[in-house]
Design an enzyme around this catalytic site. Sequence first.
Site, PDB file in Angstrom:
ATOM      1  N   HIS A  14      16.053  12.049 -17.969  1.00  0.00           N
ATOM      2  CA  HIS A  14      15.137  12.778 -17.078  1.00  0.00           C
ATOM      3  C   HIS A  14      15.223  12.226 -15.665  1.00  0.00           C
ATOM      4  CE1 HIS A  14      11.756  15.282 -15.991  1.00  0.00           C
ATOM      5  NE2 HIS A  14      11.182  14.239 -15.408  1.00  0.00           N
ATOM      6  N   TYR A  54      14.243  21.448  -9.946  1.00  0.00           N
ATOM      7  CA  TYR A  54      13.294  22.526  -9.619  1.00  0.00           C
ATOM      8  C   TYR A  54      13.312  22.964  -8.160  1.00  0.00           C
ATOM      9  CZ  TYR A  54      10.236  18.377  -8.872  1.00  0.00           C
ATOM     10  OH  TYR A  54       9.710  17.169  -8.504  1.00  0.00           O
ATOM     11  N   HIS A  83       7.245  12.292 -20.731  1.00  0.00           N
ATOM     12  CA  HIS A  83       6.119  11.372 -20.483  1.00  0.00           C
ATOM     13  C   HIS A  83       5.204  11.179 -21.696  1.00  0.00           C
ATOM     14  CE1 HIS A  83       7.417  11.073 -16.421  1.00  0.00           C
ATOM     15  NE2 HIS A  83       7.110  12.324 -16.116  1.00  0.00           N
ATOM     16  N   ASP A 122      13.625   9.404 -13.840  1.00  0.00           N
ATOM     17  CA  ASP A 122      12.613  10.255 -13.215  1.00  0.00           C
ATOM     18  C   ASP A 122      12.629  10.215 -11.686  1.00  0.00           C
ATOM     19  OD1 ASP A 122      10.548  12.013 -12.978  1.00  0.00           O
ATOM     20  OD2 ASP A 122       9.016  10.760 -13.876  1.00  0.00           O
TER      21      ASP A 122
HETATM   22 ZN   LIG Z   1       9.798  14.350 -13.841  1.00  0.00          ZN
END
Ligand SMILES: [Zn+2]
Length: 453
Positions: A54, A119, A267, A318
């Site tokens: 991720h 995104y 998460h 992340d």
């Molecule tokens: Zn994230």
Amino acid sequence: MQKIWGKRVLLPDGWAQDTEININQMGQIDSIVTDTSPSGLEFDTLLPAPMNLHSHCFQRAMTGLSETSTHQSNDFWSWREFMYKFLNAISPENFEAICAFAQMEMLEAGYGGLTEFHYVHNDLAGNRYNDRSEMSQRVINASCLSGIGLTLLPVLYEHGGISGSPLISGQDRFGLNFEEYYNLVDQLNSSTKNFSDVKVGVAAHSLRAVKAESLIELEKQFAGYPIHIHVAEQVKEVQEIEQNWGRTPIEWLIENTNLNHDWCLIHCTQMSDMEATELAKSGAVIALCPITEANLGDGIFNGKTWLEAGGRFGIGTDSNVSISLFGELKMLEYSQRLKQKSRLAMKTGIDLSIGRELFDWILEGGAMSSGRKCGLIKESYWADILALDLTSMHYSHLKDDEKLNYIIFSESRNVINSVFSAGRHVVNNGQHCRRKDIESAYKKALKQISKIL
Ligand SMILES: [Zn+2]
């Protein structure tokens, strides 16, 4: 055929000595010969290189900046505000340069592949690019430069908050409706069909950013794809979903989707023990990002219940505030020790060391949730291989599994000699083969960004 040889090599059934690995032109492992004399490139210790499960590569360039604030109190939501502001300074060219730099650091840290949760789809004013895949293509371009194996997850992001509120400044770079999203995935499938180890998966940003019916449609339209979503990261997020949808995020997913091993929930730092037990039954994998979760004050995952219930996990970098494979494992285990007030907190068996168990978990979870045939040094798998130099005196008295304990908890030097991603020898003597060029483009990007911020 490329040959690499290791004095000790972690194979699916355990450690082997004096082992030769033959890699074909495609970058897959063709054959493995144990107990043989050195040939080809020689290394001390070879392990499968894990998948980074991720990441948002662009956030690498926020490091340092996001630790300063004029707010009285600071939390995830104030960090998010800064992230939106930061995005208003990122052109496609700079986005690509940052992605390549982050990916290079991931390889230098020992990751063999990346699952990018992507995104940022629209331009700086929030308008659609003529080519809707403009920004996705930037991630792919970066991966061509860095040589990292890529699973790209274009992310569906429909609205600004749980009530369906409009996207605010910063968020407007993310917004696509379902039809646009569907077409983007279609386009990416076509544009990557000639890349042997680039894979396309799907993702919804979070329950607060998509409509319930869109998430159900996403699962239906893209059955068999890896499907990822941020879930139960923050207390406020869980409360909002519960108030509006009548269920916690995890309860809602269990009741309304067909969670299985294709699903990856990111998460889950705000998950009850009961939810953990139910969720584990589904086969879904959890992506933990221990360094980022600590940096953002997310909370601590209930690892003990998750493992006792048979749950699986992988790890991700992340926000990329610190890109360290072994650092993530140290943070994970230490946070669990602090939570449980015990030692060897993530250990489930009696045979293996904690270092070995943690490493095995992330190899398996990373492979399952990325859809990449990796995580094992085995015939027909991608040659994602991590070569370590463990010849210092600190390792001389340790068994092979115990050496992983030392690397995770005690090593202060860089013991990573080489990293291969699908057979590409991208890191050698601890350094990426294109570091100079990638670094120079990154420096230029930072300079331009600092003028705008
Ligand atoms: Zn994230």
